[in-house]
Design a protein around this motif. Sequence first.
Motif, PDB file in Angstrom:
ATOM      1  N   ARG A  94      40.832  40.339  29.842  1.00 24.29           N
ATOM      2  CA  ARG A  94      41.947  40.370  30.791  1.00 24.29           C
ATOM      3  C   ARG A  94      41.481  40.131  32.229  1.00 24.29           C
ATOM      4  NH1 ARG A  94      46.939  42.149  30.238  1.00 24.29           N
ATOM      5  NH2 ARG A  94      46.442  43.035  28.199  1.00 24.29           N
ATOM      6  N   HIS A  95      40.431  40.709  32.606  1.00 25.82           N
ATOM      7  CA  HIS A  95      39.979  40.614  34.001  1.00 25.82           C
ATOM      8  C   HIS A  95      38.795  39.653  34.180  1.00 25.82           C
ATOM      9  CE1 HIS A  95      42.620  43.982  34.867  1.00 25.82           C
ATOM     10  NE2 HIS A  95      42.044  44.669  33.868  1.00 25.82           N
ATOM     11  N   LEU A  96      38.586  38.811  33.168  1.00 28.59           N
ATOM     12  CA  LEU A  96      37.456  37.870  33.261  1.00 28.59           C
ATOM     13  C   LEU A  96      37.945  36.486  33.669  1.00 28.59           C
ATOM     14  CD1 LEU A  96      35.462  38.791  30.021  1.00 28.59           C
ATOM     15  CD2 LEU A  96      35.088  39.611  32.342  1.00 28.59           C
ATOM     16  N   PRO A  97      37.503  35.951  34.802  1.00 30.12           N
ATOM     17  CA  PRO A  97      37.873  34.579  35.194  1.00 30.12           C
ATOM     18  C   PRO A  97      36.996  33.573  34.445  1.00 30.12           C
ATOM     19  CG  PRO A  97      36.523  35.558  36.901  1.00 30.12           C
ATOM     20  CD  PRO A  97      36.714  36.626  35.878  1.00 30.12           C
ATOM     21  N   PHE A  98      37.391  33.269  33.216  1.00 29.31           N
ATOM     22  CA  PHE A  98      36.534  32.432  32.378  1.00 29.31           C
ATOM     23  C   PHE A  98      37.150  31.080  32.048  1.00 29.31           C
ATOM     24  CE2 PHE A  98      39.344  34.654  29.514  1.00 29.31           C
ATOM     25  CZ  PHE A  98      39.641  33.747  28.513  1.00 29.31           C
ATOM     26  N   ILE A  99      38.427  30.861  32.415  1.00 27.50           N
ATOM     27  CA  ILE A  99      39.083  29.604  32.074  1.00 27.50           C
ATOM     28  C   ILE A  99      38.883  28.620  33.217  1.00 27.50           C
ATOM     29  CG2 ILE A  99      41.258  28.508  31.464  1.00 27.50           C
ATOM     30  CD1 ILE A  99      42.203  31.176  30.393  1.00 27.50           C
ATOM     31  N   PRO A 100      38.210  27.475  32.965  1.00 24.23           N
ATOM     32  CA  PRO A 100      37.972  26.500  34.041  1.00 24.23           C
ATOM     33  C   PRO A 100      39.231  25.717  34.376  1.00 24.23           C
ATOM     34  CG  PRO A 100      37.068  25.688  31.981  1.00 24.23           C
ATOM     35  CD  PRO A 100      37.571  27.076  31.698  1.00 24.23           C
ATOM     36  N   CYS A 101      39.396  25.443  35.657  1.00 22.65           N
ATOM     37  CA  CYS A 101      40.533  24.662  36.145  1.00 22.65           C
ATOM     38  C   CYS A 101      40.051  23.372  36.760  1.00 22.65           C
ATOM     39  CB  CYS A 101      41.340  25.470  37.149  1.00 22.65           C
ATOM     40  SG  CYS A 101      42.286  26.801  36.401  1.00 22.65           S
ATOM     41  N   MET A 102      40.999  22.423  36.888  1.00 29.49           N
ATOM     42  CA  MET A 102      40.667  21.087  37.373  1.00 29.49           C
ATOM     43  C   MET A 102      40.696  20.989  38.886  1.00 29.49           C
ATOM     44  SD  MET A 102      42.691  18.800  34.562  1.00 29.49           S
ATOM     45  CE  MET A 102      42.055  17.267  35.228  1.00 29.49           C
ATOM     46  N   SER A 103      40.791  22.061  39.563  1.00 25.08           N
ATOM     47  CA  SER A 103      40.805  22.057  41.015  1.00 25.08           C
ATOM     48  C   SER A 103      39.488  21.490  41.536  1.00 25.08           C
ATOM     49  CB  SER A 103      41.022  23.475  41.543  1.00 25.08           C
ATOM     50  OG  SER A 103      40.841  23.518  42.928  1.00 25.08           O
ATOM     51  N   THR A 104      39.581  20.864  42.711  1.00 24.39           N
ATOM     52  CA  THR A 104      38.376  20.323  43.324  1.00 24.39           C
ATOM     53  C   THR A 104      37.355  21.398  43.646  1.00 24.39           C
ATOM     54  OG1 THR A 104      39.470  20.446  45.473  1.00 24.39           O
ATOM     55  CG2 THR A 104      39.596  18.361  44.295  1.00 24.39           C
ATOM     56  N   LYS A 105      37.838  22.652  43.660  1.00 23.68           N
ATOM     57  CA  LYS A 105      36.944  23.781  43.946  1.00 23.68           C
ATOM     58  C   LYS A 105      36.270  24.313  42.688  1.00 23.68           C
ATOM     59  CE  LYS A 105      39.738  25.277  47.894  1.00 23.68           C
ATOM     60  NZ  LYS A 105      40.495  26.410  48.480  1.00 23.68           N
ATOM     61  N   ASN A 106      36.501  23.655  41.556  1.00 27.75           N
ATOM     62  CA  ASN A 106      35.918  24.091  40.281  1.00 27.75           C
ATOM     63  C   ASN A 106      36.183  25.565  40.034  1.00 27.75           C
ATOM     64  OD1 ASN A 106      34.858  21.563  39.674  1.00 27.75           O
ATOM     65  ND2 ASN A 106      33.028  21.963  40.925  1.00 27.75           N
ATOM     66  N   MET A 107      37.421  25.917  40.179  1.00 28.00           N
ATOM     67  CA  MET A 107      37.807  27.314  40.054  1.00 28.00           C
ATOM     68  C   MET A 107      37.751  27.772  38.610  1.00 28.00           C
ATOM     69  SD  MET A 107      41.078  27.468  42.616  1.00 28.00           S
ATOM     70  CE  MET A 107      41.519  29.063  41.937  1.00 28.00           C
ATOM     71  N   ARG A 108      37.578  29.080  38.430  1.00 24.38           N
ATOM     72  CA  ARG A 108      37.754  29.746  37.158  1.00 24.38           C
ATOM     73  C   ARG A 108      38.925  30.733  37.336  1.00 24.38           C
ATOM     74  NH1 ARG A 108      32.908  29.752  34.209  1.00 24.38           N
ATOM     75  NH2 ARG A 108      31.888  27.779  34.630  1.00 24.38           N
ATOM     76  N   VAL A 109      39.782  30.785  36.352  1.00 21.63           N
ATOM     77  CA  VAL A 109      40.946  31.669  36.456  1.00 21.63           C
ATOM     78  C   VAL A 109      41.008  32.578  35.253  1.00 21.63           C
ATOM     79  CG1 VAL A 109      42.264  29.998  37.815  1.00 21.63           C
ATOM     80  CG2 VAL A 109      42.466  30.012  35.313  1.00 21.63           C
ATOM     81  N   LYS A 110      41.702  33.667  35.414  1.00 23.58           N
ATOM     82  CA  LYS A 110      41.979  34.574  34.287  1.00 23.58           C
ATOM     83  C   LYS A 110      43.186  34.046  33.540  1.00 23.58           C
ATOM     84  CE  LYS A 110      42.382  38.075  37.126  1.00 23.58           C
ATOM     85  NZ  LYS A 110      41.935  37.549  38.394  1.00 23.58           N
ATOM     86  N   TYR A 111      43.264  34.406  32.283  1.00 26.63           N
ATOM     87  CA  TYR A 111      44.417  33.914  31.526  1.00 26.63           C
ATOM     88  C   TYR A 111      45.715  34.506  32.061  1.00 26.63           C
ATOM     89  CZ  TYR A 111      44.618  38.327  28.854  1.00 26.63           C
ATOM     90  OH  TYR A 111      44.739  39.647  28.472  1.00 26.63           O
ATOM     91  N   THR A 112      45.628  35.611  32.775  1.00 28.83           N
ATOM     92  CA  THR A 112      46.834  36.204  33.378  1.00 28.83           C
ATOM     93  C   THR A 112      47.335  35.379  34.545  1.00 28.83           C
ATOM     94  OG1 THR A 112      45.426  37.621  34.735  1.00 28.83           O
ATOM     95  CG2 THR A 112      46.209  38.530  32.636  1.00 28.83           C
ATOM     96  N   ASP A 113      46.555  34.431  35.024  1.00 27.68           N
ATOM     97  CA  ASP A 113      46.999  33.536  36.100  1.00 27.68           C
ATOM     98  C   ASP A 113      47.881  32.415  35.579  1.00 27.68           C
ATOM     99  OD1 ASP A 113      45.551  34.976  37.980  1.00 27.68           O
ATOM    100  OD2 ASP A 113      43.726  33.791  37.680  1.00 27.68           O
ATOM    101  N   GLN A 114      48.148  32.383  34.282  1.00 25.54           N
ATOM    102  CA  GLN A 114      49.040  31.433  33.622  1.00 25.54           C
ATOM    103  C   GLN A 114      48.654  29.969  33.896  1.00 25.54           C
ATOM    104  OE1 GLN A 114      53.044  32.459  34.807  1.00 25.54           O
ATOM    105  NE2 GLN A 114      53.054  34.325  33.568  1.00 25.54           N
ATOM    106  N   PRO A 115      47.469  29.580  33.539  1.00 26.88           N
ATOM    107  CA  PRO A 115      47.094  28.165  33.698  1.00 26.88           C
ATOM    108  C   PRO A 115      47.804  27.310  32.656  1.00 26.88           C
ATOM    109  CG  PRO A 115      45.358  29.351  32.599  1.00 26.88           C
ATOM    110  CD  PRO A 115      46.355  30.383  32.987  1.00 26.88           C
ATOM    111  N   LEU A 116      47.904  26.000  32.927  1.00 28.67           N
ATOM    112  CA  LEU A 116      48.582  25.051  32.046  1.00 28.67           C
ATOM    113  C   LEU A 116      47.560  24.266  31.250  1.00 28.67           C
ATOM    114  CD1 LEU A 116      51.262  23.734  34.550  1.00 28.67           C
ATOM    115  CD2 LEU A 116      51.596  25.407  32.728  1.00 28.67           C
TER     116      LEU A 116
END
Length: 1470
Positions: free
Chosen positions: A944-966
């Motif tokens: 729940r509190h682990l930012p492990f999902i990579p996002c395509m942002s130019t900042k190479n962000m990692r998000v938690k699944y609670t951030d509702q990524p697409l």
Amino acid sequence: MVSNCPEIHSRDYHFCFDTADGKEQIGYIRPIWLDKCDEVLPSAEEWTTCIRLPIQRGSRLEENFDNIQAKLLLFLNRLRRIEIVGRLSSTTTNDQSRIFTRIDHADGKIIELQEMTTNGTVTKNLWLVVKKVLQVSEHITADFEIPVTRQEILHDNIWNEWLKNEMVQLIPLAYTHFQTLPDLLASSLSSVEIGSQLTAVQVLIYFLKLIPTRNELDPYFNPFVDKNMKLLMGIIKLPVCREDTSGQLHTEWVQPSQCILVKDPFIRKILPQDLLLSHFNMYYVPEQLASECNERTLIKLGCAPLQFSSIIRLIKELYKHQEQEHSTKTSSIEQIAQWLLCIDYILQQQQEGEQTCVGHNERVETTSITELKQLKIIPLNGHSRLVSIDEYYEQVILFPLSKTAQYKKPFKIVLNDLPTLDERLLQYIEDKFPRRYESIVNLLKRLGLIETPMIKEIYRLHMRPILLDVNRWSTKSDSVLIAFLLCIYTHFDQFENEIDQLKKHMVIKTRSGQFVRLDTPGTIIHLTSTYGCTKSLESLVSSKHEFTFISDDYINNYRNELFRTTDDINNFVRFLGQFNITEFLQINIIDTHFINVAQLQTTQWAYLISELNDIVRQPFIIEDCCCNEFNILVAPSNNTAADIDLCSKLLNYLDRHHATVAPCYTASIILVDQVKSGRRRPEKYIPSTFCLSLRQYAWIPIERGKLAKPDDVYCLSPKSETSFFHRYVSHLDQAKVSLNNREFILNILGLQEHVLPMTIFELFMKWSCSLDRDALWMLLGDTNQLDIINCPLPITFHQSCHDTIQNIHRVYRFLITDNTTLNALHRFRLWPLVFVPLNNSRGEFLFAHRLYWQDSTSLLSKLNNVTLPNSDRRISIQGYYSNDGKFQKFFIETLQVNFEPTIDDYLPFLIYISNINDIWRLIEVIIRLEFQQKRQIEVKDRCRHLPFIPCMSTKNMRVKYTDQPLYPHDLDIANFLSNTLPIIQLPNWTLSSEFKHNFCLLFEIRSLADVIQLQVHVTNEQLSIDLFNFYSHSIELIQNFLVSKSFIAEERSKYLASIFARMHFFRVDQIQLSYHYRVHTVRTEMCDAYVDECAGRFYILKVFEKSEMRYIETMVKYLVQDRMAITELTSFIMKLSQIFQNEGEQGLIKYRDMIITQEHEYKWIFPNVYVTSSPLSIEEISVNDEPIDITDEMTEQLMNEPLPERKPRSQITMEKDEEKNPTCFPSKANATESIEFSNTKSYPEEQRQSTNATSVTKSNHSSSSDSISEVSRESESNHLIKDKKTRESIHKDRSQVTTIGCSNTTSVEVAKFQRIRISTLTGTKLYILSSSSITTNPADNIIDNNTGRQGEEFVFNFLKWKHPDKQVKWMNERKESGEPYDIEIRKNDDIERIEVKTTRISDQHTFQISIREIQCLLENPMKYHIYRVYYSDDPDLTKITILSQVKYHLEQKQLALCMTIMQQPDEQLN
């Protein structure tokens, strides 16, 4: 008795005395009157008294009368005449009658004596009469008593003594009278009678002749003689001749003490009187006087004979101390010869004058010889100065060698080395004074010179003293010292008794050119192969120990004289053996006496006591062989390279010559009884000291560069089952040592030939747990055989071990095949016994609880480089042990290792992995395991509190699944909206629909398609009968292929069946895709083929309907996304297409019948709505006009290449607007190579739901960076070009871009080359470059040549600054050398070669290299370097990259060689 009947006749008296027949003595009282005489007497007028003595017949007196001389009348006062009448006899033919007559002159002062013989010859002599009246004392009574013999003088008679004393005055008186003799003669005799006038010298001669000498008279008168001489010494003067200042000669009279008596005219010549006078104030006795007078008389009077001491003193005066070293010129030698003649004369005179005193004569001679030896009067051959005999004390001086004498060469060399008398000396004496030659030779012999050299004498006087004195033999030449030994050899029969001394003192030349004495401590000399030795120690030459070898000069220098045959050499070798000079190590045979066996307790044979007690029961001797030289060789070994090299050579040597050396390994026990009997039969053989020494020292070379004792060393046969384990035991280093004699290996050295499992177990426990052998067996002995042995080590303990996993495999297999060791390992299962490699050469032993057998996902193994904080991650060992069933059973059952990792092993990696692909692999595993283990809620809660999902942002962000990524369905759209929406960045492979479903379900993830609308616009669509015909007949085969290969899941196959059931094929003029987000059009693009999944339509542009690659590629990418699947499926459909084109539908049916097809629940079938009788008209396009398509398979192959290679392209005719540029090697490293294909793209529907790598990472590879540039691959759907006027996405040429670099896909470790920035070098003047003076090839590019030369000169200056102690040479400094390198660095024999490659482009990392340069770098892999110079006019920007070990880096694919096809200027692409 003179006469038996003497008669006396005086006037009228005639009587005689008679004896009775001659038997009675004559009496004094019985005269017998004679009436008649036996013979007629002379006339009485001639005599007063006549005494007649008839001589007794047969008496000696008859002979004595024959010896009567005229001077008898001098002592008869009145007797004036004596007539001796001789009678003829049978033995004589002449009348022996003589008449002696006395005539007085000058009143009796001169008496004339005449002797007349029967032939009338008259001899006259004049005598001077000296008279003196003696006054007789009244106490003296004249006693005329005579002895009975009437021939002797009574010595004890007072009268006689008185007379003798008084007579002394007569001699001086006579000298006075003699001085008047000339006048007296002149007055008393006529000139006719006396002849010429007497001179004073003649008178003196007459007087000196008168003087008696000792023992000339009766010895009784010797005191009288001595007294007279003393009186005369002060009276007599001798005449000498002297030259005055005017040169006139005159006579002077001097005392005899000022005169030297020399008769020899030669002595007078070589020693003139002037020399005597100037040095000694002495004169020569006149020659007449010296020759006529008695020498003793002159000497008694005071004349000195020429004394040896005088000559010595004279020579010393002439050769003063500072001038003694006269040269040996011929004139000087002649002078020396004359002095020697003089000395020899004096010595002879001394001998003649002192013959009566033998002892004194010997002492004088010894003294004289001693003084002579001190004089520097000896000329020697080869010497420029005269020498003395004493200078060569205890040395030998030879006479010149006879030219006819034959000497052997070594003896001749020794003789030539001896001091030799200058032959000119003897030659001069022989020529000038031949009669004195022998006498001078004898004199020189007495001085110590040797005329005939004998080897024993030369050895005693010359060779031996030199050998005993290092200061003397060290100055001798090599040839002389070599000749010493060979002289002994050639005359050895004379030296057999001195061999013991020779063993100590002989000096031997060694191969190094040095001479050593045999008794020098530590000196052992060996023979070489030159001496015919087959066991020479020459093969043992090592830097650690230098064996002393005898020089080959003994053989080589005398091969023609002494060593013509092999037997000659063998005899010499046997001779050298007596000096302990042998080919083998020096072996000493020693006898040691023992009273009983118990005395062996303190010896090296103590271990044999129990065995020998039953055999030996009396005193005995051990005949032992020992080799101290071997002990010296191996005792100080320190495991250095030199030690190992020496021991290796020594071991090979002993093995090779074992048959010969074997007797030295055995000692003999000989009973005393055998010794007494002389048989010496051994009772038992035991190992010798030499043999035990072989086993005592650590001298056996073992692997890993060490030395060990033989008892600890193994020698495993390659055929042995345990030969592999040689690396773990102290194994003989067979790379250095090759032993062949099993007797030597096993019985002498005692090496072991098999490795036992328990031995490996002991080693294994030491490696893994640091348990030594004693501690291990203590643990095994303290517990029951079935008990588990607890481990006292901490759970974090891990033991490092330098070994490979392959080797550990063999160890494990060996241990588990033996029940004893397997059981022991099971008891130690709580200990760290599992080996895990850290790299190719090192690993560590871990506890079983820290491991698991397999990682079915292989993910954790790939993430080994990720470090987790505060976590001790577990490791999979399946990959290390080849998935072997035996290993699996051993680790799982025996050591109780877990079979697989758990979800807890994966979760910690989620937030610590940077690589996106690895993150998704990890998520896949976690999703799979959580559903298998039904731990969804737990996992979801822990994440729940682990930012492990990579996002395509130019900042190479990692998000938690609670951030509702697409979840993205289309990569381009996702990229477009990546900075607007949190869109998940997918890996570069297609995730399965099952995973997507479970992932989105677990973490409640929505799809990007839910917020994006896609619209497909086509123009002029028509059914494509050809495509339908092909795919309708091949789709079943395609489905079967994919399912059988497991390229698609059953769920996917079912889904596609529903799509294909409503799919139609259309050919259109244009295909346009529009993407919309809310009210905005995200993108509009054109493509050449597209699968509209929603509409169930397959669109393809009419122009590409005939292009196999277009419709096959579109279908393939719609069906699968895996690259391997794409490649294989493309090839398969191409094959089906060829069958369809060649054989039509029947060909595909026939092919389907040939293969085994599976029945699928959901079969892929296209709806048949096509009119097959009249096919649609389509636009025919020439095959030659079709564009070239490059498949993903080709792209994948290109990506997998470590560096690009230039490949020729086939020339294909293309439409004008589709013309492609030729592929070529990039102009510089890391450049982009582009291959354009067409103006349109194929976009399968499924591609919108998949993702590709979109970022192209470019690494600037510079001289100061060690980074690796990744190969960036962009998918064909990533390249969009926006119209500059409308700012909308418009049609873009389909292209594929490849960035050339060091690809990660090759898993190559990047080489780190030395890089130098010139700006960091201080104190240098490297940038002051001279103008080029070299003439270059006019055909070459001038700018390139200048740049290359600037680079070479720059590196040349840099290397001179860097290596001031080495010789740096610029090969092209004056002109092009043509060498495959530009600069050469030398130091002694070490040569390094430098090739300089210069560029002015800072990121140009490629350069040309010639075939000769390649050959040179391959021939000199460690000594050939390439200096890549990035040259700039600004020094701060200039840098150098140094490429060393180029061959190695090429083999490791850390460098690459490329080729360029050279294109002619007039060539054009068609």
